[in-house]
Design a protein around this motif. Sequence first.
Motif, PDB file in Angstrom:
ATOM      1  N   VAL A 103       0.838  -1.200   0.000  1.00 28.80           N
ATOM      2  CA  VAL A 103       0.000   0.000   0.000  1.00 28.80           C
ATOM      3  C   VAL A 103       0.874   1.251   0.000  1.00 28.80           C
ATOM      4  CG1 VAL A 103      -1.943  -1.090   1.175  1.00 28.80           C
ATOM      5  CG2 VAL A 103      -0.223   0.078   2.521  1.00 28.80           C
ATOM      6  N   GLU A 104       0.372   2.296  -0.647  1.00 26.59           N
ATOM      7  CA  GLU A 104       1.042   3.594  -0.639  1.00 26.59           C
ATOM      8  C   GLU A 104       0.430   4.443   0.469  1.00 26.59           C
ATOM      9  OE1 GLU A 104       1.182   5.314  -4.575  1.00 26.59           O
ATOM     10  OE2 GLU A 104       1.918   3.438  -5.446  1.00 26.59           O
ATOM     11  N   PRO A 105       1.060   5.571   0.808  1.00 25.89           N
ATOM     12  CA  PRO A 105       0.533   6.406   1.900  1.00 25.89           C
ATOM     13  C   PRO A 105      -0.875   6.928   1.617  1.00 25.89           C
ATOM     14  CG  PRO A 105       2.783   7.033   1.362  1.00 25.89           C
ATOM     15  CD  PRO A 105       2.345   6.069   0.308  1.00 25.89           C
ATOM     16  N   LEU A 106      -1.619   7.130   2.684  1.00 26.45           N
ATOM     17  CA  LEU A 106      -2.959   7.705   2.615  1.00 26.45           C
ATOM     18  C   LEU A 106      -2.846   9.171   2.229  1.00 26.45           C
ATOM     19  CD1 LEU A 106      -5.955   7.024   3.202  1.00 26.45           C
ATOM     20  CD2 LEU A 106      -5.539   7.729   5.549  1.00 26.45           C
ATOM     21  N   GLN A 107      -3.662   9.598   1.259  1.00 27.86           N
ATOM     22  CA  GLN A 107      -3.657  10.976   0.765  1.00 27.86           C
ATOM     23  C   GLN A 107      -5.005  11.620   1.081  1.00 27.86           C
ATOM     24  OE1 GLN A 107      -0.878  12.266  -0.828  1.00 27.86           O
ATOM     25  NE2 GLN A 107       0.101  10.292  -0.444  1.00 27.86           N
ATOM     26  N   GLU A 111      -9.996  19.859   1.931  1.00 31.48           N
ATOM     27  CA  GLU A 111      -9.920  19.972   3.393  1.00 31.48           C
ATOM     28  C   GLU A 111     -10.422  18.692   4.048  1.00 31.48           C
ATOM     29  OE1 GLU A 111     -11.471  23.660   4.897  1.00 31.48           O
ATOM     30  OE2 GLU A 111     -10.777  24.725   3.112  1.00 31.48           O
ATOM     31  N   GLY A 112     -10.116  17.557   3.403  1.00 34.44           N
ATOM     32  CA  GLY A 112     -10.513  16.262   3.940  1.00 34.44           C
ATOM     33  C   GLY A 112     -11.811  15.742   3.375  1.00 34.44           C
ATOM     34  N   GLU A 113     -12.319  16.371   2.286  1.00 35.87           N
ATOM     35  CA  GLU A 113     -13.565  15.897   1.673  1.00 35.87           C
ATOM     36  C   GLU A 113     -13.391  14.548   1.003  1.00 35.87           C
ATOM     37  OE1 GLU A 113     -13.600  20.422   1.280  1.00 35.87           O
ATOM     38  OE2 GLU A 113     -12.174  18.865   0.764  1.00 35.87           O
ATOM     39  N   ALA A 114     -12.164  14.197   0.680  1.00 38.39           N
ATOM     40  CA  ALA A 114     -11.885  12.909   0.044  1.00 38.39           C
ATOM     41  C   ALA A 114     -10.525  12.409   0.505  1.00 38.39           C
ATOM     42  CB  ALA A 114     -11.909  13.044  -1.477  1.00 38.39           C
ATOM     43  N   LYS A 115     -10.421  11.098   0.650  1.00 36.09           N
ATOM     44  CA  LYS A 115      -9.157  10.459   1.025  1.00 36.09           C
ATOM     45  C   LYS A 115      -8.998   9.219   0.159  1.00 36.09           C
ATOM     46  CE  LYS A 115      -9.353  12.068   5.761  1.00 36.09           C
ATOM     47  NZ  LYS A 115      -9.341  11.698   7.182  1.00 36.09           N
ATOM     48  N   TYR A 116      -7.754   8.881  -0.127  1.00 32.99           N
ATOM     49  CA  TYR A 116      -7.504   7.725  -0.979  1.00 32.99           C
ATOM     50  C   TYR A 116      -6.093   7.210  -0.750  1.00 32.99           C
ATOM     51  CZ  TYR A 116      -4.683  10.773  -3.915  1.00 32.99           C
ATOM     52  OH  TYR A 116      -3.711  11.627  -4.357  1.00 32.99           O
ATOM     53  N   PHE A 117      -5.865   5.982  -1.213  1.00 28.89           N
ATOM     54  CA  PHE A 117      -4.515   5.438  -1.305  1.00 28.89           C
ATOM     55  C   PHE A 117      -4.505   4.415  -2.415  1.00 28.89           C
ATOM     56  CE2 PHE A 117      -6.594   2.688   1.797  1.00 28.89           C
ATOM     57  CZ  PHE A 117      -6.196   1.412   1.433  1.00 28.89           C
ATOM     58  N   TYR A 118      -3.324   4.173  -2.947  1.00 31.67           N
ATOM     59  CA  TYR A 118      -3.137   3.203  -4.017  1.00 31.67           C
ATOM     60  C   TYR A 118      -2.528   1.930  -3.440  1.00 31.67           C
ATOM     61  CZ  TYR A 118      -3.612   7.361  -6.980  1.00 31.67           C
ATOM     62  OH  TYR A 118      -4.051   8.511  -7.581  1.00 31.67           O
ATOM     63  N   PHE A 119      -2.843   0.815  -4.075  1.00 29.26           N
ATOM     64  CA  PHE A 119      -2.284  -0.467  -3.654  1.00 29.26           C
ATOM     65  C   PHE A 119      -2.279  -1.411  -4.842  1.00 29.26           C
ATOM     66  CE2 PHE A 119      -6.824  -0.746  -3.057  1.00 29.26           C
ATOM     67  CZ  PHE A 119      -7.179  -2.054  -3.298  1.00 29.26           C
ATOM     68  N   ARG A 120      -1.595  -2.536  -4.692  1.00 27.52           N
ATOM     69  CA  ARG A 120      -1.525  -3.543  -5.752  1.00 27.52           C
ATOM     70  C   ARG A 120      -2.105  -4.848  -5.244  1.00 27.52           C
ATOM     71  NH1 ARG A 120       1.291  -1.958 -10.189  1.00 27.52           N
ATOM     72  NH2 ARG A 120       2.633  -0.143  -9.917  1.00 27.52           N
ATOM     73  N   ASP A 121      -2.804  -5.540  -6.146  1.00 24.82           N
ATOM     74  CA  ASP A 121      -3.307  -6.864  -5.787  1.00 24.82           C
ATOM     75  C   ASP A 121      -2.192  -7.886  -5.965  1.00 24.82           C
ATOM     76  OD1 ASP A 121      -3.195  -7.477  -8.531  1.00 24.82           O
ATOM     77  OD2 ASP A 121      -5.362  -7.613  -8.784  1.00 24.82           O
TER      78      ASP A 121
END
Length: 144
Positions: A103-107, A111-121
């Motif tokens: 997993v990559e860091p949480l982004q 102002e926090g309306e959306a959060k995401y992170f990238y990962f690989r299966d």
Amino acid sequence: MNSNLTFTRIGYAYVPTTHIDSSIEWYTKHLQCKLVQKFEDRGSMIAVLHFPHLHSAALLLVETEDDRPLYLARNGRPFPILAFNCPDIEGTHRRLKLGGVEVEPLQSLGEGEAKYFYFRDDAGNYLEAAWSIWDPEDELREQQ
């Protein structure tokens, strides 16, 4: 049903894998999908996976000899092929990381309306976990 509509929603998302059984295990363990059916089609196996929400698209794992994990190129950098909604993005990030998922860091956006992170299966496909204040609510499927 409104027959004037051309399309109503995304029905399936196809994700390649070179080892379908290990990918089924990975998706059921880490993304809490449920295996609905596995069958042969045109010389390789396909697995139909459902998420717990009633109106979510089905995820179809497609076994292939071609070892080419999917991602999009966005301005010369990898970009995910799919985004999965997470009601608890921080908990999902922590759970996947503790489970050994790359997993990559949480982004955070705005102002926090959306959060995401990238990962690989397990097959190397580049994916996104996402949460936002705009995510639609949905009902859960009946337990089968």
